[in-house]
Design a protein around this motif. Sequence first.
Motif, PDB file in Angstrom:
ATOM      1  N   LEU A   1      38.871  74.539  32.069  1.00 24.67           N
ATOM      2  CA  LEU A   1      38.149  73.544  31.267  1.00 24.67           C
ATOM      3  C   LEU A   1      38.296  72.127  31.801  1.00 24.67           C
TER       4      LEU A   1
ATOM      5  N   PRO B   1      30.405  65.481  33.941  1.00 20.42           N
ATOM      6  CA  PRO B   1      31.849  65.397  33.684  1.00 20.42           C
ATOM      7  C   PRO B   1      32.622  66.463  34.456  1.00 20.42           C
TER       8      PRO B   1
ATOM      9  N   GLY C   1      35.249  67.986  33.309  1.00 18.58           N
ATOM     10  CA  GLY C   1      35.778  68.983  32.385  1.00 18.58           C
ATOM     11  C   GLY C   1      35.178  68.776  31.017  1.00 18.58           C
TER      12      GLY C   1
ATOM     13  N   GLU D   1      35.054  66.100  25.951  1.00 19.43           N
ATOM     14  CA  GLU D   1      34.947  65.881  24.508  1.00 19.43           C
ATOM     15  C   GLU D   1      36.249  66.268  23.806  1.00 19.43           C
TER      16      GLU D   1
HETATM   17  P1  ADP Z   1      25.241  65.255  32.322  1.00 16.36           P
HETATM   18  O1  ADP Z   1      24.598  65.121  30.957  1.00 16.36           O
HETATM   19  O2  ADP Z   1      26.147  64.111  32.648  1.00 16.36           O
HETATM   20  O3  ADP Z   1      24.232  65.532  33.390  1.00 16.36           O
HETATM   21  P2  ADP Z   1      25.791  68.049  31.879  1.00 16.36           P
HETATM   22  O4  ADP Z   1      24.839  68.036  30.733  1.00 16.36           O
HETATM   23  O5  ADP Z   1      25.417  68.818  33.090  1.00 16.36           O
HETATM   24  O6  ADP Z   1      26.198  66.547  32.277  1.00 16.36           O
HETATM   25  O7  ADP Z   1      27.187  68.677  31.427  1.00 16.36           O
HETATM   26  C1  ADP Z   1      27.972  68.083  30.434  1.00 16.36           C
HETATM   27  C2  ADP Z   1      28.769  69.120  29.703  1.00 16.36           C
HETATM   28  O8  ADP Z   1      29.487  69.934  30.595  1.00 16.36           O
HETATM   29  C3  ADP Z   1      29.796  68.490  28.776  1.00 16.36           C
HETATM   30  O9  ADP Z   1      29.417  68.727  27.449  1.00 16.36           O
HETATM   31  C4  ADP Z   1      31.090  69.197  29.143  1.00 16.36           C
HETATM   32  O10 ADP Z   1      31.843  69.596  28.008  1.00 16.36           O
HETATM   33  C5  ADP Z   1      30.617  70.401  29.902  1.00 16.36           C
HETATM   34  N1  ADP Z   1      31.633  70.902  30.835  1.00 16.36           N
HETATM   35  C6  ADP Z   1      32.289  70.231  31.780  1.00 16.36           C
HETATM   36  N2  ADP Z   1      33.200  70.995  32.377  1.00 16.36           N
HETATM   37  C7  ADP Z   1      33.125  72.211  31.810  1.00 16.36           C
HETATM   38  C8  ADP Z   1      33.832  73.439  31.979  1.00 16.36           C
HETATM   39  N3  ADP Z   1      34.803  73.562  32.892  1.00 16.36           N
HETATM   40  N4  ADP Z   1      33.482  74.482  31.195  1.00 16.36           N
HETATM   41  C9  ADP Z   1      32.512  74.362  30.282  1.00 16.36           C
HETATM   42  N5  ADP Z   1      31.827  73.224  30.060  1.00 16.36           N
HETATM   43  C10 ADP Z   1      32.119  72.162  30.811  1.00 16.36           C
END
Ligand code: ADP
Length: 396
Positions: free
Chosen positions: A294, A319, A321, A324
């Motif tokens: 995560l 992000p 991870g 949130e």
């Molecule tokens: P952005 O909006 O910046 O383009 P995304 O919509 O692609 O980013 O992804 C954001 C989401 O990815 C966040 O809600 C975050 O919780 C989730 N996330 C990040 N790392 C992981 C992980 N390892 N496993 C599951 N969800 C993840």
Amino acid sequence: MLTKKGVSDFEVAGKRVLVRVDFNVPITDGVVTDDARIRAALPTLNYLLEQNAKIVLLSHLGRPADAPDPAFSLAPVAPVLASLLGRPVQFVPDTVGDQARRAVAALGPGEVLLLENVRFSPEEKANDSDFARKLAGFGEVFINDAFGTAHRAHASTAGVAQYLPAGAGLLMASELDTLGALFKDPAHPFVAVLGGSKVSDKLGVIRKLIETVDTLLIGGGMAFTFEAARGNATGASLLEPDWIEPCRELMQRADDKGCLLLLPTDYVVADAFAADAHTQVVAADAIPDAWLGLDIGPATTEGYRVVLTGAKTVFWNGPMGVFEMPAFAAGTRGVAEAICESEATSVIGGGDSAAALKAFGLTGGVSFISTGGGASMKLLEGAELPGVVALDNKEG
Ligand code: ADP
Ligand code: MG
């Protein structure tokens, strides 16, 4: 880069200027909880007011079911905009009907009118030409400042531009210039950080970035499909099996192009997708069965920090991870801090990445935060944005 007409290319004094803005803001119990998108439109609106134009504003809000729905009304936006502009903003609960027509006709120079959510009419998303023509009837010039919706060919973004002299607003222009400059003449080392949930959303952008960047740092949920591609077990982590092969090809392509594609060396894994789950830090090739990754681990965060500190240009999307939840926020925070500490020109794309920066209080430390998630991804992939294509070109 920008060869489209802009606000200053039109004589707008005393004229009705129809402006498509992106006021798709979060609203809870009738109150706007984040006004960033409203603020982003202020340069264009203030410019038009200085020119004594009559301003008619169009926007969508959320995803109403092609019918009027009070939960998606733009009404709560009007008082927020009024206080930011320091002058009254009239709102009518109508988009193309008689009430809207009367309000537009009565509008004086220096006055601002906000019409109701364009998506209350199914004709908006269908890019219906009659609907677009009705909207066009409300202006003498059309300005599109809604970068966040520019990748949609809708009536208020693309269709309307066929019936009026049309140009880009100041926000739209700065988005196109800034994102365009990333590939035009970036200062090196150019480092891109890609994360977020799914690799399938971002494969096109990664493919494009490999052509230009020196180093590509991977994190977030997307990292696990890359892990699978390099033969590591991923436990219960997010995985897109259909994308393992494309990830393998991307890694090969990066190698061929001399782009250093780095994957995490360690992860924070948890026994459940929950804020209070048990956690441990494990090496990338030792993710236990039934545990999910995560966040990137501390060694990875430190390694990425070193790479980012030496960068001259940084692009960050996604992000590292599940930021949130505090237990899985350290990787994203570490990367965000490193970007702020570096002297690089830094461009941030993606709604959740921007939200993470905001949560960490670091928005002031980067050069540019794009207001368009999907639109910025499409643009960086090299796609044409219908809302931009529809605007008039500059002569000469
Ligand atoms: P952005 O909006 O910046 O383009 P995304 O919509 O692609 O980013 O992804 C954001 C989401 O990815 C966040 O809600 C975050 O919780 C989730 N996330 C990040 N790392 C992981 C992980 N390892 N496993 C599951 N969800 C993840
Ligand atoms: Mg997102």
